[in-house]
Motif scaffolding. Structure first.
Motif, PDB file in Angstrom:
ATOM      1  N   ILE A  78      76.330  79.320  75.975  1.00 44.66           N
ATOM      2  CA  ILE A  78      76.281  78.142  75.118  1.00 44.66           C
ATOM      3  C   ILE A  78      76.585  78.579  73.690  1.00 44.66           C
ATOM      4  CG2 ILE A  78      74.824  76.284  74.238  1.00 44.66           C
ATOM      5  CD1 ILE A  78      73.109  76.628  76.802  1.00 44.66           C
ATOM      6  N   ASP A  79      77.629  78.022  73.123  1.00 45.44           N
ATOM      7  CA  ASP A  79      77.997  78.347  71.745  1.00 45.44           C
ATOM      8  C   ASP A  79      76.943  77.768  70.811  1.00 45.44           C
ATOM      9  OD1 ASP A  79      79.149  78.486  69.166  1.00 45.44           O
ATOM     10  OD2 ASP A  79      81.165  78.488  70.018  1.00 45.44           O
ATOM     11  N   ALA A  80      76.321  78.639  70.020  1.00 44.32           N
ATOM     12  CA  ALA A  80      75.265  78.191  69.108  1.00 44.32           C
ATOM     13  C   ALA A  80      75.779  77.195  68.076  1.00 44.32           C
ATOM     14  CB  ALA A  80      74.639  79.399  68.408  1.00 44.32           C
ATOM     15  N   ASN A  81      77.100  77.137  67.886  1.00 46.51           N
ATOM     16  CA  ASN A  81      77.679  76.222  66.906  1.00 46.51           C
ATOM     17  C   ASN A  81      78.040  74.861  67.500  1.00 46.51           C
ATOM     18  OD1 ASN A  81      77.754  78.108  64.637  1.00 46.51           O
ATOM     19  ND2 ASN A  81      79.291  79.209  65.836  1.00 46.51           N
ATOM     20  N   TYR A  82      77.798  74.675  68.786  1.00 44.24           N
ATOM     21  CA  TYR A  82      78.055  73.382  69.419  1.00 44.24           C
ATOM     22  C   TYR A  82      77.157  72.302  68.812  1.00 44.24           C
ATOM     23  CZ  TYR A  82      80.929  74.927  73.431  1.00 44.24           C
ATOM     24  OH  TYR A  82      81.929  75.386  74.243  1.00 44.24           O
ATOM     25  N   GLU A 133      70.812  83.399  91.902  1.00 42.11           N
ATOM     26  CA  GLU A 133      71.817  82.411  91.490  1.00 42.11           C
ATOM     27  C   GLU A 133      71.232  81.219  90.731  1.00 42.11           C
ATOM     28  OE1 GLU A 133      74.228  81.454  94.944  1.00 42.11           O
ATOM     29  OE2 GLU A 133      75.627  83.059  94.424  1.00 42.11           O
ATOM     30  N   ASP A 134      69.967  81.306  90.305  1.00 44.29           N
ATOM     31  CA  ASP A 134      69.487  80.320  89.351  1.00 44.29           C
ATOM     32  C   ASP A 134      70.248  80.501  88.042  1.00 44.29           C
ATOM     33  OD1 ASP A 134      67.677  78.943  90.874  1.00 44.29           O
ATOM     34  OD2 ASP A 134      65.900  80.012  90.139  1.00 44.29           O
ATOM     35  N   PHE A 135      70.310  79.437  87.260  1.00 43.35           N
ATOM     36  CA  PHE A 135      71.077  79.476  86.017  1.00 43.35           C
ATOM     37  C   PHE A 135      70.164  79.721  84.818  1.00 43.35           C
ATOM     38  CE2 PHE A 135      74.159  76.258  88.124  1.00 43.35           C
ATOM     39  CZ  PHE A 135      74.730  77.291  88.852  1.00 43.35           C
ATOM     40  N   ILE A 136      70.590  80.650  83.972  1.00 39.13           N
ATOM     41  CA  ILE A 136      69.894  80.934  82.715  1.00 39.13           C
ATOM     42  C   ILE A 136      70.882  80.741  81.577  1.00 39.13           C
ATOM     43  CG2 ILE A 136      68.687  82.646  81.330  1.00 39.13           C
ATOM     44  CD1 ILE A 136      67.699  83.958  83.849  1.00 39.13           C
ATOM     45  N   GLY A 137      70.577  79.812  80.691  1.00 42.08           N
ATOM     46  CA  GLY A 137      71.437  79.604  79.537  1.00 42.08           C
ATOM     47  C   GLY A 137      71.268  80.723  78.532  1.00 42.08           C
ATOM     48  N   ILE A 138      72.300  80.947  77.746  1.00 40.41           N
ATOM     49  CA  ILE A 138      72.195  81.941  76.677  1.00 40.41           C
ATOM     50  C   ILE A 138      72.812  81.358  75.415  1.00 40.41           C
ATOM     51  CG2 ILE A 138      74.301  83.151  77.449  1.00 40.41           C
ATOM     52  CD1 ILE A 138      72.740  85.741  76.456  1.00 40.41           C
ATOM     53  N   GLY A 144      87.556  64.534  79.128  1.00 37.28           N
ATOM     54  CA  GLY A 144      86.450  63.809  79.735  1.00 37.28           C
ATOM     55  C   GLY A 144      85.164  64.594  79.613  1.00 37.28           C
ATOM     56  N   THR A 145      84.268  64.419  80.554  1.00 34.52           N
ATOM     57  CA  THR A 145      82.994  65.121  80.538  1.00 34.52           C
ATOM     58  C   THR A 145      83.181  66.602  80.865  1.00 34.52           C
ATOM     59  OG1 THR A 145      81.911  63.101  81.322  1.00 34.52           O
ATOM     60  CG2 THR A 145      80.676  65.158  81.524  1.00 34.52           C
ATOM     61  N   PRO A 146      82.550  67.517  80.100  1.00 31.87           N
ATOM     62  CA  PRO A 146      82.655  68.948  80.413  1.00 31.87           C
ATOM     63  C   PRO A 146      82.185  69.238  81.835  1.00 31.87           C
ATOM     64  CG  PRO A 146      81.628  68.611  78.271  1.00 31.87           C
ATOM     65  CD  PRO A 146      81.719  67.263  78.911  1.00 31.87           C
ATOM     66  N   LYS A 147      82.888  70.139  82.494  1.00 31.63           N
ATOM     67  CA  LYS A 147      82.544  70.493  83.875  1.00 31.63           C
ATOM     68  C   LYS A 147      82.268  71.990  83.960  1.00 31.63           C
ATOM     69  CE  LYS A 147      85.361  66.783  85.880  1.00 31.63           C
ATOM     70  NZ  LYS A 147      85.671  66.187  84.561  1.00 31.63           N
ATOM     71  N   ARG A 165      75.998  68.243  72.868  1.00 31.64           N
ATOM     72  CA  ARG A 165      76.740  69.033  73.853  1.00 31.64           C
ATOM     73  C   ARG A 165      75.860  70.142  74.435  1.00 31.64           C
ATOM     74  NH1 ARG A 165      81.812  70.283  75.732  1.00 31.64           N
ATOM     75  NH2 ARG A 165      82.237  72.493  76.117  1.00 31.64           N
ATOM     76  N   ILE A 166      75.060  70.774  73.587  1.00 28.72           N
ATOM     77  CA  ILE A 166      74.150  71.810  74.061  1.00 28.72           C
ATOM     78  C   ILE A 166      73.159  71.215  75.063  1.00 28.72           C
ATOM     79  CG2 ILE A 166      72.260  73.345  73.385  1.00 28.72           C
ATOM     80  CD1 ILE A 166      73.751  73.877  70.775  1.00 28.72           C
ATOM     81  N   SER A 167      72.609  70.057  74.727  1.00 22.35           N
ATOM     82  CA  SER A 167      71.651  69.396  75.618  1.00 22.35           C
ATOM     83  C   SER A 167      72.303  69.024  76.942  1.00 22.35           C
ATOM     84  CB  SER A 167      71.086  68.141  74.946  1.00 22.35           C
ATOM     85  OG  SER A 167      70.343  68.483  73.802  1.00 22.35           O
ATOM     86  N   TYR A 168      73.562  68.551  76.883  1.00 22.94           N
ATOM     87  CA  TYR A 168      74.262  68.168  78.109  1.00 22.94           C
ATOM     88  C   TYR A 168      74.430  69.377  79.031  1.00 22.94           C
ATOM     89  CZ  TYR A 168      77.935  66.941  81.369  1.00 22.94           C
ATOM     90  OH  TYR A 168      78.649  66.755  82.532  1.00 22.94           O
ATOM     91  N   ILE A 169      74.860  70.513  78.486  1.00 20.04           N
ATOM     92  CA  ILE A 169      75.085  71.705  79.298  1.00 20.04           C
ATOM     93  C   ILE A 169      73.776  72.184  79.913  1.00 20.04           C
ATOM     94  CG2 ILE A 169      75.752  74.150  79.212  1.00 20.04           C
ATOM     95  CD1 ILE A 169      77.827  73.383  77.093  1.00 20.04           C
ATOM     96  N   GLU A 170      72.713  72.213  79.103  1.00 17.21           N
ATOM     97  CA  GLU A 170      71.418  72.679  79.604  1.00 17.21           C
ATOM     98  C   GLU A 170      70.911  71.787  80.738  1.00 17.21           C
ATOM     99  OE1 GLU A 170      68.823  72.866  76.263  1.00 17.21           O
ATOM    100  OE2 GLU A 170      69.847  74.581  75.344  1.00 17.21           O
ATOM    101  N   GLN A 171      71.068  70.466  80.576  1.00 10.37           N
ATOM    102  CA  GLN A 171      70.561  69.537  81.585  1.00 10.37           C
ATOM    103  C   GLN A 171      71.459  69.486  82.808  1.00 10.37           C
ATOM    104  OE1 GLN A 171      69.997  65.790  79.530  1.00 10.37           O
ATOM    105  NE2 GLN A 171      68.682  66.729  77.983  1.00 10.37           N
ATOM    106  N   ASN A 172      72.773  69.474  82.602  1.00  8.07           N
ATOM    107  CA  ASN A 172      73.699  69.373  83.720  1.00  8.07           C
ATOM    108  C   ASN A 172      73.638  70.608  84.614  1.00  8.07           C
ATOM    109  OD1 ASN A 172      76.855  69.895  84.680  1.00  8.07           O
ATOM    110  ND2 ASN A 172      76.173  67.776  84.894  1.00  8.07           N
ATOM    111  N   SER A 173      73.441  71.768  84.008  1.00  6.08           N
ATOM    112  CA  SER A 173      73.377  73.019  84.776  1.00  6.08           C
ATOM    113  C   SER A 173      71.983  73.264  85.354  1.00  6.08           C
ATOM    114  CB  SER A 173      73.780  74.198  83.897  1.00  6.08           C
ATOM    115  OG  SER A 173      72.869  74.351  82.813  1.00  6.08           O
TER     116      SER A 173
END
Length: 267
Positions: free
Chosen positions: A94-98, A64-69, A156-159, A102-110
């Motif tokens: 992660i949408d490559a067109n983000y 259950e560790d998270f791996i971004g794609i 608001g902030t993506p969840k 936003r990409i950095s936020y998702i990677e760090q938040n997750s």
């Protein structure tokens, strides 16, 4: 019973178990098609097993560790999704067109332990043949997380929304509004970070159907879209409502040959 909506489904099975069962049933059927390349169920299974072995040997993960794609629509995208799940982890699309922030936020938040992108895939391809194609020995259950998808953040902030194997199995094996079977040929149109891809990707692959991918430019050109649907005998398609209205005004031939058309997701 009035308004009875319960549908039976294999609630104790994981995505991996159901997919591997399908591999045993139809090993030589085409599972995935992208441009001029295709993979049978056996080939997709073996390719994802090989990548999973590489991930487990190269990095340290807990279940259950998270791996971004972060990959464009391609064969590698689907192979990677399966490999992440087979390694016991959950994928974070992660949408490559983000935008970069936003990409950095998702990677760090997750707290992704790894993000699979083109650089990671290039490194893997140099060593791929060192790894076997048998199933990784990872213990999963139907309650294991399969992916975490981030909301748009429009309010608001993506969840991050956590989705288990059982959630996906329920959606894709007890579907009562379209027929998902070995006859299904579905052209995926959604962004990898949009929840419609759950039914688009796993609907065909858990039911012996064929998943067709194409690039964004083809999807946005109605003549090329119609040609792709015709060329690959696509019979199932999902569209946002706004895109559906646009296509109906531009080129009705896009819908010729479709058996199922799902429309929704916005107004």
């Amino acid at each position: 019973t009035f308004n009875a909506t319960d549908q039976p489904y294999p609630k104790d099975k994981t995505l991996v178990q159901i997919f591997e069962s399908q591999v045993e049933q139809t090993p030589n059927a085409v599972a995935l098609l992208f441009e001029d390349s295709s993979l049978t169920y056996r080939e997709l299974d073996e390719a994802s097993n090989r990548l999973a072995h590489y991930l487990l040997a190269t990095y340290t993960f807990d279940v259950e560790d998270f791996i971004g794609i972060n990959l464009e629509r391609s064969t590698d995208l689907i192979v990677s999704l399966l490999a992440i799940i087979k390694s016991g982890c959950a994928y974070v699309p992660i949408d490559a067109n983000y935008p970069e922030d936003r990409i950095s936020y998702i990677e760090q938040n997750s707290n992704c332990k790894l993000v699979i992108d083109q650089e990671v895939m290039r490194s893997y391809e140099k060593e791929a043949l060192r790894y076997g194609v048998g199933s990784p020995e990872v213990v999963l259950s139907s309650d294991t997380l399969a992916y975490v998808m981030y909301t748009s953040g429009s309010t608001g902030t993506p969840k991050g929304v956590m989705v288990t194997h059982q959630n996906i199995v329920s959606l894709c094996t007890s579907c009562d509004y379209i027929d998902l079977s070995e006859d299904t040929i579905l052209l995926a149109t959604g962004s990898v970070s949009f929840d419609a891809t759950t039914i688009e990707f796993w609907g065909p692959l858990l039911n012996g159907g064929q998943l067709v991918l194409t690039d964004k430019d083809t999807l946005l050109n109605t003549d090329r879209l119609a040609a792709t649907i015709f060329e690959h005998s696509v019979n199932t398609l999902w569209m946002t409502a706004s895109w559906f209205h646009q296509v109906t005004e531009e080129n009705l031939s896009v819908f010729k040959g479709l058996k199922y058309l799902m429309v929704g997701g916005d107004k």
